[in-house]
Design an enzyme around this catalytic site. Structure first.
Site, mmCIF file in Angstrom:
data_model
loop_
_atom_site.group_PDB
_atom_site.id
_atom_site.type_symbol
_atom_site.label_atom_id
_atom_site.label_comp_id
_atom_site.label_asym_id
_atom_site.label_seq_id
_atom_site.Cartn_x
_atom_site.Cartn_y
_atom_site.Cartn_z
ATOM 1 N N ARG A 122 15.606 -0.180 -4.212
ATOM 2 C CA ARG A 122 16.189 -1.471 -3.326
ATOM 3 C C ARG A 122 16.265 -2.650 -3.948
ATOM 4 N NH1 ARG A 122 11.869 -2.111 1.218
ATOM 5 N NH2 ARG A 122 10.303 -2.690 -0.483
ATOM 6 N N TYR A 123 15.777 -2.892 -5.051
ATOM 7 C CA TYR A 123 15.985 -4.281 -5.592
ATOM 8 C C TYR A 123 16.728 -3.893 -6.927
ATOM 9 C CZ TYR A 123 11.717 -5.789 -2.982
ATOM 10 O OH TYR A 123 10.913 -6.148 -1.915
ATOM 11 N N ARG A 126 14.404 -2.946 -10.512
ATOM 12 C CA ARG A 126 13.331 -2.157 -10.541
ATOM 13 C C ARG A 126 13.421 -0.979 -9.581
ATOM 14 N NH1 ARG A 126 13.273 -7.054 -8.766
ATOM 15 N NH2 ARG A 126 12.151 -7.723 -6.877
ATOM 16 N N CYS A 135 -3.460 11.433 -1.424
ATOM 17 C CA CYS A 135 -4.177 10.349 -1.948
ATOM 18 C C CYS A 135 -5.507 10.808 -1.518
ATOM 19 C CB CYS A 135 -4.139 9.184 -0.968
ATOM 20 S SG CYS A 135 -2.471 8.264 -0.845
ATOM 21 N N CYS A 139 -5.698 5.770 4.552
ATOM 22 C CA CYS A 139 -5.487 4.430 5.279
ATOM 23 C C CYS A 139 -4.888 4.724 6.468
ATOM 24 C CB CYS A 139 -4.818 3.504 4.596
ATOM 25 S SG CYS A 139 -5.750 3.132 2.820
ATOM 26 N N CYS A 142 -1.064 3.325 6.755
ATOM 27 C CA CYS A 142 -0.360 3.745 5.737
ATOM 28 C C CYS A 142 1.092 3.719 6.029
ATOM 29 C CB CYS A 142 -0.663 5.218 5.206
ATOM 30 S SG CYS A 142 0.389 5.718 4.050
ATOM 31 N N ARG A 144 3.579 4.816 4.563
ATOM 32 C CA ARG A 144 4.415 6.064 4.012
ATOM 33 C C ARG A 144 3.566 7.152 4.987
ATOM 34 N NH1 ARG A 144 4.169 4.128 -1.408
ATOM 35 N NH2 ARG A 144 5.836 2.854 -1.574
ATOM 36 N N ASP A 303 2.696 -3.691 7.998
ATOM 37 C CA ASP A 303 4.187 -3.132 8.404
ATOM 38 C C ASP A 303 4.154 -2.573 9.707
ATOM 39 O OD1 ASP A 303 5.316 -3.726 5.737
ATOM 40 O OD2 ASP A 303 4.564 -1.954 4.975
ATOM 41 N N ASP A 340 7.352 -7.324 4.486
ATOM 42 C CA ASP A 340 8.465 -6.526 3.957
ATOM 43 C C ASP A 340 9.354 -6.363 5.230
ATOM 44 O OD1 ASP A 340 9.289 -4.528 1.797
ATOM 45 O OD2 ASP A 340 7.352 -4.150 1.620
ATOM 46 N N LYS A 347 10.165 -7.968 0.165
ATOM 47 C CA LYS A 347 9.238 -8.925 0.407
ATOM 48 C C LYS A 347 9.902 -9.963 0.727
ATOM 49 C CE LYS A 347 6.069 -5.848 -2.613
ATOM 50 N NZ LYS A 347 7.232 -5.052 -2.656
#
Length: 397
Positions: A122-123, A126, A135, A139, A142, A144, A303, A340, A347
């Site tokens: 996206r950037y 990077r 995981c 959370c 999350c 994702r 998010d 985001d 960001k």
């Protein structure tokens, strides 16, 4: 268990907590921690009394985002407080079943920036490399959740060789972030295979790992893991801590092993209602992070992930928190508040408005105490003054 003060600056172990004393013989083995995760309604109710909202949330969780809590992290839950900031993060609630109109399955737009399955570009310089969908604990907010934990409709597909080939061919990429899921769940050998493959690409300057393992499962941060990671510097690790209660003695020791191995550590928090949405809790958190040699890096506005409205705060709350930290504690302790951009905007940093006015002559500023200051724009040296200085310099012996 007893109540654990939110603002307690001490680092303590809370083992064995809800587990019998004999569990301590294997407590420090991360494989034991993983095998003994709380992941069912019966395991939860055997340890704490759930609210009606939590019980309904657990029953719904199996079709959206799995529940899984390591014994280490579970011990931080206050059994007498339904609003405990730890249980709000990891125990499902009924509200997760409702999707607000503004919420999305992929709020960061990762799927639309994925040239190769598993690789998000996206950037400009990077990439994000999604290497696993699992995981140690999950959370409830999350970002994702569409692909993490293996129970949702969408599944993570990572095409390893295609991803490595993409990295080799795209010489503009200088920074690779490993995430998922949590890369530190991999064995040392599997993780090293990935790191060594990426490190062999000449134009990639440094590697990053995003992980909550040091918080959920500090037993995984072994001396052997740290020795392996040392071979792939410059290597950075971003951990995820939201509340000072999470920074236990075991976590401090695990983070210390990583720091001693030369790994720069940054923390990424998510602003969550009822968890860390006060200046007092934020200040306690960032101070303990610095004691763990972790630099507070980002404070994320939560998010717009589906089913998260009960955990999201207003944007103004985040700005209020930064205002309450700036000038009231060391600059190293202050994270950058970011959103985001929904749908893939990346960001976007937000700060309280310290610029009162700006024109060609000056900028008018407000400090943390509300005092006003003027900072003038640069003055051009008059040509006559330049000539005078030249003449003066030729006269010097």
């Amino acid at each position: 268990m007893g109540h654990i003060s939110d603002l307690d600056p001490a680092f303590r172990s809370h083992a064995p907590g809800y587990w019998p004393a004999e569990a301590m013989t294997e407590w420090h083995d991360h494989t034991w921690q993983l095998k003994n995760r709380v992941s069912s309604l019966s395991a939860l109710e055997a340890r704490i009394k759930l609210t009606d909202e939590e019980r309904a949330g657990v029953l719904l969780a199996g079709t959206k985002l799995a529940m899984s809590i390591t014994p280490h992290f579970f011990n931080l839950i206050d059994p007498n407080d339904p609003d405990c900031p730890i249980r709000r993060q990891v125990i499902p609630r009924l509200e997760e079943g409702w999707d607000a109109p503004e919420e999305m399955a992929d709020p960061c737009g990762e799927d639309s920036h994925m040239p190769v399955p598993g690789l998000v570009h996206r950037y400009p310089d990077r990439v994000l490399f999604l290497v696993t969908d699992r995981c140690a604990s999950y959370c409830r907010y999350c970002t994702r959740s569409r692909v993490v934990s293996g129970v949702g409709d969408q599944h993570l597909e990572t095409q390893w060789e295609a991803a490595f080939k993409y990295l080799e061919e795209h010489t503009e990429v200088r920074d690779v972030l490993l995430s998922g899921g949590d890369p530190l769940l991999f064995s040392d050998a599997k993780l090293e295979k990935i790191l060594s493959r990426i490190r062999a690409i000449p134009h990639i300057q440094f590697l990053r790992i995003g992980s909550r393992i040091p918080i959920f499962l500090p037993q995984r941060i072994t001396p052997q893991l740290c020795e392996m990671l040392k071979k792939y510097h410059p290597l950075f690790i971003s951990v995820h801590t939201n509340h000072p209660r999470e920074l236990t003695l075991e976590v401090k020791e695990a983070l210390g092993r990583l720091a001693d191995a030369g790994v720069p550590l940054g923390n990424q928090s998510v602003l969550l209602k009822g968890v860390n949405d006060s200046v007092e809790v934020q200040k306690a958190l960032v101070h303990k992070l610095l004691m763990c040699r972790v630099r507070p890096y980002y404070l994320y506005q939560c998010d717009l992930i589906r089913g998260s409205s009960h955990l999201r705060t207003s944007v103004s709350k985040g700005l209020e928190l930064i205002e309450g930290l700036r000038g009231h504690t060391t600059g190293y302790a202050i994270p950058q508040f970011v959103i985001d951009g929904p749908g893939g905007g990346g960001k976007i940093p937000l700060n309280p408005n310290y610029v009162v006015h700006r024109d060609r002559e000056k900028t008018v500023l407000r400090n943390y105490e509300g005092e006003i200051f003027e900072y003038p724009e640069p003055t051009t040296i008059p040509s006559l003054e330049v000539e005078r200085l030249k003449e003066q310099s030729t006269c010097c012996p």
